[in-house]
Design an enzyme around this catalytic site. Structure first.
Site, mmCIF file in Angstrom:
data_model
loop_
_atom_site.group_PDB
_atom_site.id
_atom_site.type_symbol
_atom_site.label_atom_id
_atom_site.label_comp_id
_atom_site.label_asym_id
_atom_site.label_seq_id
_atom_site.Cartn_x
_atom_site.Cartn_y
_atom_site.Cartn_z
ATOM 1 N N ILE A 6 0.854 -1.186 0.000
ATOM 2 C CA ILE A 6 0.000 0.000 0.000
ATOM 3 C C ILE A 6 0.886 1.231 0.000
ATOM 4 C CG2 ILE A 6 -1.901 1.204 1.150
ATOM 5 C CD1 ILE A 6 -2.474 -1.420 2.671
ATOM 6 N N GLY A 8 1.394 5.484 0.369
ATOM 7 C CA GLY A 8 0.802 6.635 1.036
ATOM 8 C C GLY A 8 0.106 6.304 2.337
ATOM 9 N N SER A 10 0.990 7.185 5.566
ATOM 10 C CA SER A 10 1.324 7.980 6.752
ATOM 11 C C SER A 10 0.093 8.497 7.473
ATOM 12 C CB SER A 10 2.230 9.154 6.374
ATOM 13 O OG SER A 10 1.562 10.042 5.494
ATOM 14 N N SER A 11 -1.051 8.568 6.766
ATOM 15 C CA SER A 11 -2.260 9.110 7.369
ATOM 16 C C SER A 11 -3.473 8.727 6.532
ATOM 17 C CB SER A 11 -2.178 10.639 7.479
ATOM 18 O OG SER A 11 -2.093 11.224 6.187
ATOM 19 N N GLY A 12 -4.657 9.108 7.011
ATOM 20 C CA GLY A 12 -5.872 9.016 6.218
ATOM 21 C C GLY A 12 -6.229 7.628 5.732
ATOM 22 N N ILE A 13 -6.656 7.561 4.482
ATOM 23 C CA ILE A 13 -7.128 6.302 3.894
ATOM 24 C C ILE A 13 -6.020 5.256 3.874
ATOM 25 C CG2 ILE A 13 -7.979 5.216 1.773
ATOM 26 C CD1 ILE A 13 -9.427 7.860 1.162
ATOM 27 N N GLY A 14 -4.808 5.658 3.532
ATOM 28 C CA GLY A 14 -3.700 4.708 3.466
ATOM 29 C C GLY A 14 -3.413 4.069 4.803
ATOM 30 N N TYR A 149 -6.148 18.549 -10.017
ATOM 31 C CA TYR A 149 -6.421 17.318 -9.266
ATOM 32 C C TYR A 149 -7.370 16.413 -10.042
ATOM 33 C CZ TYR A 149 -7.848 14.267 -5.438
ATOM 34 O OH TYR A 149 -8.108 13.168 -4.653
#
Length: 283
Positions: A6, A8, A10-14, A149
């Site tokens: 996986i 990304g 470090s935070s959030g969804i990941g 984006y």
């Protein structure tokens, strides 16, 4: 034992996906660009009672990507799935952003996904694995002040939709995950809106209206853990779909585009996001 990689995390969804996948019994290799930012990930894993293999992977660097995946395959033998989650938020409009900003956003949010996916395919073919990307409803519907984006997410959607039948012929399942608003620090990384407004020139009033609308939308945002649950379900699905929305709201929003052959339904909706009550868009 095969691994689930996986990006990304470090935070959030990941972060939430790494913990949820490990809790579901997967050997998770949780990667991030800067390993010094892994404290929250380690704390969440410890609280959940799971073990993660945390490694550096910078999606913008060819050598970092190939080295990480080679090492993972060498240690675990098989890569069962690669989940492209790493991304960078961005607000701005084309005239004031300029080409450098557009390239930076595309480098992380599109070319990063393409780079990791390209490097992963030989391992996924060998193990009949899964290739996932966390996209967005912004990959289906273009949104004001999100040109760069949304362009990147549109590109990811086109890449994976086109790749899907080719990869399937090789035994690799490809899926896109489309959240709506998610309560994480992803949006916090946008920076100081005061400075952004000052730099927006003739677009200031429109941007103010957009920011006010967005604050309301994120007040009812989905939790990262809810998105992670959808991703873990995809890993277990024997016939995963190409595209899955992570909430009823995301499904309704994306559905507008699918029935909108001339684009008028989408733009009539999104134009209301940048006008104050009682105002009309200017030409």
């Amino acid at each position: 034992m095969s691994a689930v990689v996986i990006t990304g995390t470090s935070s959030g969804i990941g972060l939430a996906t790494a913990v949820a996948a490990a809790r579901a019994g997967h050997q998770v290799v949780a990667t991030l660009r800067d390993p010094t930012r892994s404290d929250a990930l380690r704390t969440a894993a410890e609280a959940a009672g799971v073990t993660l293999d945390i490694r550096r992977l910078d999606v913008t660097d060819d050598e970092s990507v190939t080295s990480c995946l080679t090492d993972v395959a060498g240690q675990y033998g098989t890569i069962a799935a690669v989940i492209n989650n790493a991304g960078a938020a961005h607000l701005g409009t084309l005239e004031t952003d300029g080409m450098d900003a557009l390239r930076r956003v595309l480098e992380v949010n599109f070319f990063g996904v393409a780079r990791v996916s390209t490097a992963a395919m030989p391992y996924l073919r060998a193990g009949k694995g899964r290739l996932l990307a966390v996209s967005s409803v912004g990959g289906v519907i273009g949104q004001p002040f999100n040109e760069a984006y949304c362009a990147a997410k549109f590109a990811v959607e086109g890449l994976y939709e086109s790749l899907h039948p080719v990869a399937a012929a090789m035994g690799v399942r490809v899926s896109l995950v489309e959240p709506g608003a998610v309560a994480s620090d992803f949006v916090d990384h946008l920076g100081d809106n005061t400075a952004r407004l000052a730099a927006s020139g003739p677009y200031r009033a429109l941007l103010e209206a957009y920011l006010a609308r967005t604050e309301q939308a994120f007040a009812a945002a989905q939790r990262p853990e809810d998105v992670a649950d959808v991703i873990v379900q995809l890993l277990a699905d024997p016939t995963p779909p190409l595209r899955v929305q992570t909430s009823a709201g995301a499904a309704r929003f994306s559905g507008i585009k699918l029935a909108d052959l001339d684009g008028s339904a989408v733009t009539s909706l999104t134009s209301t996001w940048i006008t104050a009550a009682g105002d009309s868009p200017t030409n």
